[in-house]
Design an enzyme around this catalytic site. Structure first.
Site, mmCIF file in Angstrom:
data_model
loop_
_atom_site.group_PDB
_atom_site.id
_atom_site.type_symbol
_atom_site.label_atom_id
_atom_site.label_comp_id
_atom_site.label_asym_id
_atom_site.label_seq_id
_atom_site.Cartn_x
_atom_site.Cartn_y
_atom_site.Cartn_z
ATOM 1 N N CYS A 1 0.822 -1.206 0.000
ATOM 2 C CA CYS A 1 0.000 0.000 0.000
ATOM 3 C C CYS A 1 0.854 1.253 0.000
ATOM 4 O O CYS A 1 1.318 1.706 1.054
ATOM 5 C CB CYS A 1 -0.923 -0.022 1.207
ATOM 6 S SG CYS A 1 -1.916 1.460 1.359
ATOM 7 N N CYS B 1 -0.562 4.120 2.129
ATOM 8 C CA CYS B 1 -0.423 3.998 3.578
ATOM 9 C C CYS B 1 1.010 4.261 4.014
ATOM 10 O O CYS B 1 1.242 4.856 5.057
ATOM 11 C CB CYS B 1 -0.790 2.589 4.038
ATOM 12 S SG CYS B 1 -2.203 1.894 3.217
ATOM 13 N N ASP B 2 1.969 3.785 3.231
ATOM 14 C CA ASP B 2 3.326 3.681 3.752
ATOM 15 C C ASP B 2 4.371 4.538 3.037
ATOM 16 O O ASP B 2 5.492 4.657 3.536
ATOM 17 C CB ASP B 2 3.771 2.205 3.700
ATOM 18 C CG ASP B 2 2.842 1.319 4.535
ATOM 19 O OD1 ASP B 2 2.339 1.806 5.550
ATOM 20 O OD2 ASP B 2 2.626 0.173 4.146
#
Ligand code: NAP
Length: 312
Positions: free
Chosen positions: A134, A137-138
């Site tokens: 992701c 997200c990261d």
């Protein structure tokens, strides 16, 4: 049987939530079992530029929240948990969340698909410590670092482009010598000076103790192995349908996708309908998932109607 619902919807991506909006507006009072992590793959996405209606694009999580609010507005009831078991062998159909049993005259399945992994022990060990599926997200955690993306489809190219916002260099590692991604996205990546392509290259191992420090690579044309120092590996190599709940109960194709028949959303069991990425291995877009969720709700409504008509 007052505790028997008209329809249970399993899964809460664009397909499930669109089915919920339509079913709720048809007065079917749908129960959506949305999963512990609701919202499907768009929750893991950055900008969605191709969902009609948003001239400037919209962030994936914001789009999903909007769809969920719209489904709630018309009376969809939500259970924020995972389905553990289903029994479609007799009607009413039965669906279990832990020990809680729900019964329903019909079911719409929209459980989506899950990211594939390279299946390396080191990838599993470092998942969440630099290995990610992701970028949204990261990506932020790897500001100013060199990072890698593996894959050659639209997902890999989209993630690589997005990650150049944070990373000093994004290494795009692909096992063949040409991309599968659509031309517009491939051209964008090729024109991005922060993306370095590694063609005909496979990831043998993710290196690092406690966090990702590099990748062991092999060039498949020369057989030469090398080490690439990177702080993260984003795996973007496609998806598997989330259909294991239905194995042995519904007809699935050889890759596990739910089979539907006759250009409709009907599955191999009358009264059970399928929509979204758990059915679709061709288009796999938010808008096509939403469209098929709408179809499932309409098919379901008509089927329920025919059952009532038959009962009179
Ligand atoms: P995909 O098109 O199936 O591509 C998967 C890529 O990963 C392929 O390049 C494949 O290599 C590679 N791969 C698969 N298994 C691998 C392994 N074990 N090791 C190394 N490489 C591996 O999947 P996707 O990119 O997730 O796209 C899925 C669908 O969503 C597509 O229809 C795509 O167009 C769509 N999509 C659209 C957008 C957009 O329009 N914004 C964004 C994302 C996805 P090979 O090429 O050698 O098979």
């Amino acid at each position: 049987m007052s505790d028997v619902r008209d329809v249970i919807i399993i899964g809460s991506g664009p397909a499930g939530l669109t089915a919920a909006i339509y079913a709720a507006r048809a007065n079917l009072a749908p129960l959506m079992i949305e999963g512990v992590t609701w919202g499907g793959q768009l929750q893991l996405t950055t900008e969605v530029e191709n969902f009609p209606g948003f001239v400037d694009g919209i962030m994936g999580p914001e789009l999903m929240q909007t769809l969920r609010d719209q489904a709630a507005r018309f009376g969809t009831e939500f259970v924020t948990d995972n389905v553990d078991r289903v029994d479609f062998s007799a009607r009413p159909f039965r669906v279990w969340v832990g020990d809680r049993e729900f019964r329903s005259h019909s079911v719409i399945i929209s459980t989506g698909a899950t990211a594939k992994m390279l299946d390396l022990p080191s990838e599993q060990r470092l998942l969440g410590h630099g290995v990610s599926t992701c970028a949204t997200c990261d990506g932020f955690f790897f500001r100013g670092q060199e990072i890698a993306v593996v894959g050659g489809g639209d997902s890999a190219v989209e993630e690589a482009n997005f990650l150049t916002r944070f990373a000093s260099t994004v290494h795009l590692i692909h096992r063949r010598d040409s991309l599968r991604a659509s031309k517009i996205m491939a051209d964008r990546a090729a024109a991005n000076p922060k993306i370095t392509f590694h063609w005909n290259t496979v990831v043998d191992e993710v290196l690092g103790d406690g966090r990702v420090e590099g990748l062991a690579l092999t060039d498949t044309t020369t057989g030469v192995s090398s080490t690439l120092p990177v702080g993260a590996l984003f795996v973007a190599i496609g998806h598997d349908p989330n259909s294991s709940l239905f194995t042995g109960q519904l007809a699935l194709d050889e890759n596990g996708y739910l089979l539907t028949s006759g250009g409709s959303t009907s599955t191999s069991i009358e009264g059970v309908f399928g929509s979204g990425d758990v059915v679709d291995h061709v288009y796999r877009q938010a808008i096509t998932a939403a469209g098929s969720g709408c179809q499932a709700a309409i098919d379901c409504e008509r089927w329920l109607e025919s059952q009532h008509a038959g009962a009179h």
